[in-house]
Design a protein around this motif. Structure first.
Motif, PDB file in Angstrom:
ATOM      1  N   ARG A   6      31.157 -93.501 -37.298  1.00  0.00           N
ATOM      2  CA  ARG A   6      31.047 -93.183 -35.883  1.00  0.00           C
ATOM      3  C   ARG A   6      31.601 -91.809 -35.540  1.00  0.00           C
ATOM      4  O   ARG A   6      31.101 -91.110 -34.660  1.00  0.00           O
ATOM      5  CB  ARG A   6      31.819 -94.244 -35.109  1.00  0.00           C
ATOM      6  CG  ARG A   6      31.628 -94.148 -33.649  1.00  0.00           C
ATOM      7  CD  ARG A   6      32.430 -95.188 -32.908  1.00  0.00           C
ATOM      8  NE  ARG A   6      32.215 -94.955 -31.508  1.00  0.00           N
ATOM      9  CZ  ARG A   6      31.797 -95.861 -30.650  1.00  0.00           C
ATOM     10  NH1 ARG A   6      31.582 -97.088 -31.051  1.00  0.00           N
ATOM     11  NH2 ARG A   6      31.617 -95.566 -29.397  1.00  0.00           N
TER      12      ARG A   6
ATOM     13  N   ASP B 176      31.532 -86.709 -32.971  1.00  0.00           N
ATOM     14  CA  ASP B 176      30.750 -87.915 -33.200  1.00  0.00           C
ATOM     15  C   ASP B 176      29.863 -87.700 -34.407  1.00  0.00           C
ATOM     16  O   ASP B 176      29.490 -86.568 -34.727  1.00  0.00           O
ATOM     17  CB  ASP B 176      29.873 -88.220 -31.982  1.00  0.00           C
ATOM     18  CG  ASP B 176      30.704 -88.703 -30.806  1.00  0.00           C
ATOM     19  OD1 ASP B 176      31.755 -89.309 -31.060  1.00  0.00           O
ATOM     20  OD2 ASP B 176      30.303 -88.453 -29.650  1.00  0.00           O
TER      21      ASP B 176
ATOM     22  N   TRP C 113      25.871 -91.950 -33.030  1.00  0.00           N
ATOM     23  CA  TRP C 113      26.763 -91.649 -31.907  1.00  0.00           C
ATOM     24  C   TRP C 113      26.696 -90.171 -31.529  1.00  0.00           C
ATOM     25  O   TRP C 113      27.087 -89.792 -30.452  1.00  0.00           O
ATOM     26  CB  TRP C 113      28.198 -92.059 -32.235  1.00  0.00           C
ATOM     27  CG  TRP C 113      28.377 -93.530 -32.127  1.00  0.00           C
ATOM     28  CD1 TRP C 113      28.671 -94.234 -30.997  1.00  0.00           C
ATOM     29  CD2 TRP C 113      28.245 -94.500 -33.165  1.00  0.00           C
ATOM     30  NE1 TRP C 113      28.720 -95.576 -31.278  1.00  0.00           N
ATOM     31  CE2 TRP C 113      28.474 -95.774 -32.591  1.00  0.00           C
ATOM     32  CE3 TRP C 113      27.951 -94.426 -34.530  1.00  0.00           C
ATOM     33  CZ2 TRP C 113      28.424 -96.947 -33.335  1.00  0.00           C
ATOM     34  CZ3 TRP C 113      27.902 -95.597 -35.268  1.00  0.00           C
ATOM     35  CH2 TRP C 113      28.135 -96.831 -34.670  1.00  0.00           C
TER      36      TRP C 113
END
Ligand SMILES: Cc1cc2nc3c(=O)[nH]c(=O)nc-3n(C[C@H](O)[C@H](O)[C@H](O)COP(=O)(O)OP(=O)(O)OC[C@H]3O[C@@H](n4cnc5c(N)ncnc54)[C@H](O)[C@@H]3O)c2cc1C
Length: 684
Positions: free
Chosen positions: A70, A86, A90
């Protein structure tokens, strides 16, 4: 053409699968070790390579024991945040970044090679020990654990045998062993509690030491994570007692949310290895012998690029072998494309790629800082990150928009896929009739001279028009009604020449996902460029093969919400699929359908195949490589068995006014031999 691959690591196995997907089947992978999946540390696979694994149909199997990364967060030893970003979906990519055990990745790859190419395609316990090159032929000598050797004659040899490659040594006899940078790495994995987001990659460091931590698997029962850790120290700080060294050098570091002493203490085995790489090579390809993966471009492990780039090598190599007439030319083109880029990346990794940010932070503030902006210029850290992503070609813009490496995919982006547009020609011609039952004026733009000629051929062979036109109108009416009732996402599977998103004036809040084989949607977009500005809602094109398991994942990553109702359109696809594939597809669609969803689908009736009037057309479709194979005597019943409550009509039913919400189609579109079903269904 026989293809021999030395090394069943990431590059070798990915090459075998890519070559098979590109139409080759005489492929054998030889592995020195007795098994392919013996060494299991963590690897991060960046979205550019995950995209390739997805196109090979491997994503779902991989994700069974992996973590979708993530974020990447970098710290100084005191736990002060230097940089975070990110990652994967994400960060807006269409594909995730994956943290996975090397052993799991190899198990998935090897199982698929055996599955697709046969058990004999992977030979273990066979080490390449010699190589003889003669004009036009190569002999690779493999030696087993018992010392017996055999020479394998091959048209192409791919050296994918890692950083200590024997193929490379044969091509560069004077090179010697890999060189180190004076750093020793301790590595291990242990089950523990998740930290930060639960799927974060944390890198801590000063100017000489590094501590890297990330989860690579999840225990679904307890929620605990299998955490991969790497601790790198200068050689003079290393020692025999690995756990003691790690705790001595990193015991006072503050990895956020991680009890390092406990993690190291619970690690069953700690492995020690020097940090090594290879100098860039001036040439990878020699005649019909080439190198891939670490054998070609081993780099220091920073930036998650070793296995990632090995996978890209495999895909590019297969693409060139499939698209050049001669193997030598193909292998040269592969090296021309890949070598300069990997040379740059190897150099970047010698300054530790994106982790340079940590080294700089330490040099500028060895005792820590309160705000990172005190020691870095406004864009400095972002520039390091962006520059490295561009060097590795894993920046989002490129990964999400570049042409597919699947052979026959978008890489031939200018080659229009006329064959997909025969039905568009039929719809375009209907539109020009004064008594048109379906008005698809955009289909006219898809009617290239070649697709018109192919449509003429199909119709001359007895091809039917009615089913194409009637299902088009049936879908238009049902879709418009569902959107008016509040459904705001539409998924068109095998979207081929579907033009509804351009012409139905759907609400601006509608998300319209189109999925088709790589290259199809791109070809359509090019032809529809003149009306590109007329898109009223959000169109999301996705390249995927519906026969493989990756498409639901791609769809979710692109923003499809399974808890909201969806209109699913599956038009003109079923005749080409075996029943089990259709059942699998409908089960997946059913799983992703919230209450209120609608399925619009069509298929031939079983009588289509029994009616002698269709014999010539069926033979024509078989001859052009798109054989019709599936039909249903009771389509509604079949859909019912798959969990759908369906209203299903034959063209004859519709012509007699059996459907009260659809304008009755004219008799000319429902001739006796056009035995075809259209259906609207809801989750049962
Ligand atoms: C600590 C560390 C962390 C890493 N982290 C990452 C990461 O996060 N992301 C990433 O992308 N990469 C990472 N890498 C790099 C990655 O592991 C390699 O780049 C990648 O495995 C290369 O794949 P390959 O197939 O070229 O070589 P390998 O995976 O090394 O496979 C080579 C295979 O060839 C076999 N072989 C060797 N010699 C012979 C022979 N003579 N005959 C037949 N077979 C032979 C070997 O047994 C092996 O199975 C990391 C590496 C290290 C050391």
């Amino acid at each position: 053409m026989s293809i021999t691959i030395a090394g069943a690591g990431v590059a070798g196995l990915a090459a075998a699968l890519s070559l098979h997907a590109a139409g080759r089947d005489d492929i054998t992978v030889y592995e020195a070790d007795p098994a392919v999946d013996q060494h299991g540390f963590g690897l991060n696979i960046l979205p550019n390579a995950v995209r390739e694994l997805a196109e090979l149909g491997l994503l779902d199997s991989l994700l069974r024991h992996a973590v979708e990364t993530r974020e990447l967060a970098m710290y100084n030893p005191y736990g002060d945040l230097v940089w975070r970003e990110d990652r994967g979906v994400w960060a807006g990519y269409r594909w995730p970044q994956i943290s996975v055990a090397r052993s799991h990745l190899l198990r998935v790859l090897a199982a698929e090679v055996r599955n697709r190419l046969g058990d004999q395609a992977v030979v273990t316990g066979a080490r390449l020990t010699d190589l003889r090159r003669e004009p036009g032929r190569t002999y690779a000598v493999f030696t087993g654990a018992d010392g017996t050797s055999r020479a394998v004659e091959t048209d192409v040899l791919i050296g994918a045998d890692g950083i200590r490659s024997a193929v490379r040594a044969a091509l560069y006899p004077g090179e010697g062993p890999p060189s180190g940078n004076g750093t020793v790495m301790y590595r291990g994995t242990a089950w523990g509690e998740g930290f930060l987001t639960g799927s974060s990659m944390a890198v801590l460091g000063d100017d000489r030491r590094r501590l890297v931590l990330y989860p690579i698997d999840t225990d679904e029962t307890t929620g605990r994570k299998l955490i991969n850790w790497v601790a790198a120290v200068p050689a003079e700080e290393a020692g025999e007692e690995s756990r003691a060294v790690v705790l001595r050098r990193f015991g006072d570091w503050r990895p956020p949310g991680v009890d390092l002493a406990r993690l190291v203490g619970q690690t069953p085995e700690v492995y020690t290895s020097p940090m090594i790489d290879r100098d860039p090579l001036p040439q990878w390809t020699f005649g019909t012998v080439t190198l891939a993966g670490d054998a070609a471009h081993a780099m220091y492990p920073a930036g998650s690029n070793g296995a990632t780039q090995a996978i890209i090598d495999a895909r590019v190599l297969a693409w060139h072998l499939a698209t050049h007439p001669g193997a030598g030319d193909a292998l040269r083109a592969y090296a021309d494309e890949r070598r300069p880029r990997m040379t740059r990346l190897q150099a970047d990794n010698r300054t530790l790629g994106p982790e340079r940010a940590i080294t700089l932070a330490h040099q500028r503030a060895p005792r820590g800082f309160t705000d990172v902006r005190e020691i870095f210029g406004p864009e400095e850290l972002a520039d390091i990150s962006r520059g490295y992503a561009a060097a590795g070609q894993f920046d989002r813009e490129w990964v999400d928009s570049r042409p597919s490496l699947t052979v026959g995919g978008g890489r031939r982006s200018t080659a229009v896929r006329e064959t997909s547009f025969i039905t568009a020609v039929i719809r375009g011609r209907e539109c020009n009739r004064p008594d048109a039952y379906l008005r698809d004026n955009h289909a006219v733009l898809l009617s290239t001279p070649r697709s018109c000629a192919m449509a003429d051929e199909a119709l001359a062979a007895g091809g039917t028009i009615g089913s194409v036109i009637v299902r088009g109108r049936f879908g238009d009416v049902a879709l418009t009604e569902a959107v008016a009732a509040g459904v705001s996402q539409v998924v068109c599977l095998a979207a081929g020449s579907d033009t509804r998103v351009w012409r139905l004036g759907l609400r601006a809040t509608t998300r319209y996902f189109e999925i088709d084989l790589p290259g199809h949607l791109e070809a359509k977009e090019k032809l529809l460029e003149p009306v590109a500005g007329r898109l009223a809602c959000r169109r999301v094109p996705l390249d995927a093969d519906l026969r493989h398991g990756a498409w639901p994942h791609l769809l979710r990553a692109a923003g499809h919400a399974s808890h909201e109702p969806t209109v699913w359109i599956i038009e003109g696809l079923l005749p080409y699929l075996p029943t089990e594939d259709v059942a699998g597809l409908l089960a997946t669609v059913r799983e992703m359908s919230a209450p209120g969803s609608v399925l619009l689908i069509d298929a031939p009736h079983g009588d289509f195949y029994r009616d002698p009037a269709n014999e010539a057309f069926l033979a024509f479709m078989t001859a052009r490589g798109s054989a019709f194979q599936l039909g249903f005597d009771d389509f509604g019943g079949f859909l019912g068995e798959q969990g759908w409550r369906a209203e299903a009509y034959t063209l004859r039913d519709l012509a007699s006014g059996a459907c009260d919400w659809l304008p009755t189609p004219p008799q000319r579109l429902c001739p006796p031999h056009d035995h075809h079903w259209v259906a609207r269904a809801h989750p049962a």
